[in-house]
Design an enzyme around this catalytic site. Structure first.
Site, PDB file in Angstrom:
ATOM      1  N   GLY A   1      40.434  42.149  -1.828  1.00  0.00           N
ATOM      2  CA  GLY A   1      40.018  42.999  -2.953  1.00  0.00           C
ATOM      3  C   GLY A   1      38.529  42.980  -3.199  1.00  0.00           C
ATOM      4  O   GLY A   1      37.743  42.716  -2.295  1.00  0.00           O
TER       5      GLY A   1
ATOM      6  N   LEU B   1      45.758  47.928   1.646  1.00  0.00           N
ATOM      7  CA  LEU B   1      44.349  47.546   1.636  1.00  0.00           C
ATOM      8  C   LEU B   1      44.165  46.074   2.061  1.00  0.00           C
ATOM      9  O   LEU B   1      44.843  45.199   1.542  1.00  0.00           O
ATOM     10  CB  LEU B   1      43.798  47.746   0.215  1.00  0.00           C
ATOM     11  CG  LEU B   1      42.276  47.715   0.095  1.00  0.00           C
ATOM     12  CD1 LEU B   1      41.652  48.861   0.828  1.00  0.00           C
ATOM     13  CD2 LEU B   1      41.888  47.724  -1.379  1.00  0.00           C
ATOM     14  N   ASP B   2      43.241  45.832   2.962  1.00  0.00           N
ATOM     15  CA  ASP B   2      42.896  44.477   3.413  1.00  0.00           C
ATOM     16  C   ASP B   2      44.055  43.769   4.100  1.00  0.00           C
ATOM     17  O   ASP B   2      44.023  42.551   4.274  1.00  0.00           O
ATOM     18  CB  ASP B   2      42.400  43.604   2.245  1.00  0.00           C
ATOM     19  CG  ASP B   2      41.160  44.173   1.585  1.00  0.00           C
ATOM     20  OD1 ASP B   2      40.434  44.929   2.245  1.00  0.00           O
ATOM     21  OD2 ASP B   2      40.912  43.861   0.405  1.00  0.00           O
ATOM     22  N   GLU B   3      45.094  44.532   4.490  1.00  0.00           N
ATOM     23  CA  GLU B   3      46.253  43.903   5.102  1.00  0.00           C
ATOM     24  C   GLU B   3      46.420  44.308   6.562  1.00  0.00           C
ATOM     25  O   GLU B   3      47.371  43.912   7.210  1.00  0.00           O
ATOM     26  CB  GLU B   3      47.532  44.272   4.323  1.00  0.00           C
ATOM     27  CG  GLU B   3      47.577  43.759   2.894  1.00  0.00           C
ATOM     28  CD  GLU B   3      47.814  42.265   2.828  1.00  0.00           C
ATOM     29  OE1 GLU B   3      48.456  41.713   3.746  1.00  0.00           O
ATOM     30  OE2 GLU B   3      47.346  41.638   1.856  1.00  0.00           O
TER      31      GLU B   3
END
Lengths: 284, 284, 284, 284
Positions: free
Chosen positions: D201, D227-229
């Site tokens: 995040g 997101l960010d995964e």
């Protein structure tokens, strides 16, 4: 425990090698677990390591050489076959500093180093306690000046009697004779307490301290007749600063030595190292 | 922008130095922001760096030397006072490889390197575009063999005209004359593309490749008359393997060179480096 | 063996602290060996560590508190005095995995960890052999579910009886109760086998493997009531690749755990750590 | 410039795959330069990358699919063929921070990144100067809140017009819509300024600073709808201490971001990455 075979190949690089080897293995029902290869363009050299499951392999390993020879001859291969159910027999040599010895023995016990360790050879009596603790015979062989012929003869007899495959110099502080080394070509691993080729020779930490380097290192390599010039297997470094005294360098260095030596031993007994010229190819 | 003073001290180690310096600063209302010291026990040497806010400092910096002298004399100090509002004037020297140059100029623009860069000196014309882009005058001074006296004279005139404090050899591939170096003692920073003292001299990556090392390095150091023997400022390494060809070493090395050189410049212009003998003390 | 005193100070940042402390020590003939300080601008906090030789120090350490108090009060200091001739008394807690235990005991024996180790507490019987080998009393205290009150009472009695200063959880796989932790504030060091705050909680290596990270880490920290949330002391990482299976992660992780835990213990017993909020300041 | 083909294969693991592929290539006179494979035992998956010289290759690459299909079908392969003479077309997206952009453009110019860069898309006008310097068209597309549909439509039109193969988010600070991402599956590379999964995040450096970690990191990964995964391609870390303020973290972080992003781009355009589930296999 795994039951695999490892085939290691070096030969002049040309077309068709992988196809021939893969076809040979497939024909005999090999279930390939790992295969890796390397081309050294400069030398026109092909290097390969392939590992397969012996379960279901249709060829008796004892038969392997005879069956594989025609293919090997066709490509002018130097090759060998290793088997995980024939783990290497490793001798540990030690002097006074025992950190590498205790580290290797611990890793051996936890299963990280799948090999036999039938003996420890020491020229100081202190390491005997580790032999006792880990139930490995410890042989105290003093190394008085001028008596190298004699004490090396004793050492070599021990190695022969125990059918040793690999000698690990775990901070063994004697220079081996050329004769000793020739009997175990690329089968003696040493650890040098510097980032070779920096600080070749004696007292590397002292000289690193004097020179004011900002990183110190350690190097594991095969022993050759040229001291500290053998093929490098592994190196690592750690950061130091002006606050670190010589004592700190020695301490930080011990951790490096343990790591680079144990990795080298691990890769050797896993048959992951191919030597060519003065270099090593480490198959991961 | 910060407005601080930095006091750098070297003197024989004895009791009371810190108390005297701290008392002196306190007496003049200094708000200390950083203080760091180091004792080199072997040499009986005391080294100190102290930084304070000039806002609220009761002593005119111009008055500092006169007032501080008695204390300095008492402890036989070599000392200097630096001020953040007098940023250093830095000249960048470059040849054909421009990765260090472009890296330093970028860091300068982003504020990472608080200094003035009044000129770039190049012996290849290619780097001019960077001067244009960053609006820094570029001086093309060819370096034909046998003409060192002449082209160094031109370089030194430029440095003098621009009141240069620090010369950064950003992969400038000429050996400076002893005379040049003596004019800028510990004020010329060079980057050597190996982990010194390994691979001193020419073509370090080629030799690292030949030797089969498992890590390559880079070193930033002050230039001295003994080539590659000056006090080391920073070093770093990166892992390589048998898969890396010479091209890969050169590529990985470029990233190392940028990092170790820019750190050295940063620390120098922040007045964090004290040299003693052949060593550096880097106050962080 | 060295004979030094260490003074650790935390107080609101203001002018004159260093001068006052240095003057106090100088007045009593202290030969300062190391001094380091840190200002946390955000919190307006001043932190200091100063170490001096007790040889020649004119003040009886027993007298120190009374003499130092006025100065400490003036600056609202929280402070403590530690002495190298009063080494800390350290308890090692262990479960089944013994790599950290054996590593700490070895470092203790070689002198890297200058402390007393009067006891090992284990909830598996396996670690007893290390107690025997190193001649450290081993206490087997099982930890059945639901009996935490009881077995922690036994543990706490042992700690009290042996006047333990520091508890090291050397891969001790039980969560300590809040009550236990409150009795040893910032005096319990734990090692978590991930790069915190990544993979908080159970089975971090499994989750790292699943997530496909390219580096794995380990973290040593002070235990607090919030699990895995205590002040971080040290962290390190090692590179992994798609070739590494879960077993390889566990193996590589063990080396990390040894290193980050032993560094934390070393710094704690050298009185190099100051905790503020959830952070640590490590004086080097 | 090299003229090679790369074949990338994913299929269920079973015997004979290597033999079949090697035989196929040999039959058509391929001179294999690199071959690497990986078995994911857990998923029963076989992954392979093989690169050969197109000089002397007897099969017209245009004919390859038709000829290779029977073999591919037999082993249920997902495969693709890439050619070094068809370098990828890469779009660079940027916001205000331009360190990754300038780094990628420099590497592109030096030949480290063998691809085409037909366009830069920025939502801040500042980056235009880099486009001008490197002669790459810069498209300024503002990204006002609430107008994502519209500005993404413009972006997608540009990408389509330029036949873009890979989108690199060089610190482009907008979250792409699920629709955008679905159009470029595993063809959008992002850099996150933390060691994922730590600090997922916003504002990771601020949170790392608050948490008091001892290392900070950066991560390059394929953008996915979570997101960010997305699958992690590369990660690296750098050591920090209590002396590093937030500014220092940002500065050190920039160097990490450049390195992990440029490596990811390099590996992608060299066709070294195979994605399976949420993981990447990076053939070296």
């Amino acid at each position: 425990m795994k039951n695999t075979a490892v085939l290691l190949i070096t030969c002049p690089d040309r077309k068709g090698i992988v196809a021939a080897v893969a076809e040979f293995l497939y024909k005999h029902d090999a279930n390939i677990l790992h295969a890796d290869q390397h081309q050294d363009a400069e030398r026109g050299l092909f290097l390969m390591r392939v590992e397969w499951d012996l379960k279901g392999f249709a060829l008796d390993p004892a038969e392997f050489p005879r069956r594989f020879s025609p293919l090997a001859d066709r490509f002018e291969m130097r090759w060998r076959l290793e088997r995980s159910d024939h783990p290497l027999r490793v001798a540990l040599f030690v002097s006074k500093y025992d950190h590498c010895l205790m580290d290797l023995l611990y890793r051996h016990r936890t299963g990280e180093l799948p090999c036999h360790v039938p003996l420890i050879v020491g020229n100081h009596p202190d390491a005997e306690k580790w032999g006792t603790f880990y139930n490995v015979p410890f042989h105290f062989i003093p190394t008085p000046p001028g008596a190298k012929d004699e004490f090396e003869r004793k050492q070599l007899e021990l190695l022969a009697a125990e059918k040793i495959d690999l000698v690990v110099m775990a901070r063994y502080m004697q220079i081996l004779s050329a004769d000793f080394i020739r009997r175990y070509p690329h089968r003696i691993i040493n650890v040098h307490h510097s980032f070779l080729p920096a600080f070749v020779g004696a007292k590397p930490y002292h000289r690193a301290f004097e020179r004011g380097v900002k990183l110190i290192g350690a190097t594991s390599h095969y022993a050759t007749e040229d001291l500290d010039e053998g093929p490098i297997i592994e190196q690592d470094v750690v950061r130091i600063s002006h606050r670190d005294g010589l004592e700190d360098l020695l301490e930080k260095g011990r951790d490096l030595e343990k790591v680079v030596l144990s990795r080298a031993v691990r890769w050797h007994i896993d048959h992951r190292i191919l030597v060519y010229d003065r270099k090593t190819c480490i198959f991961d």
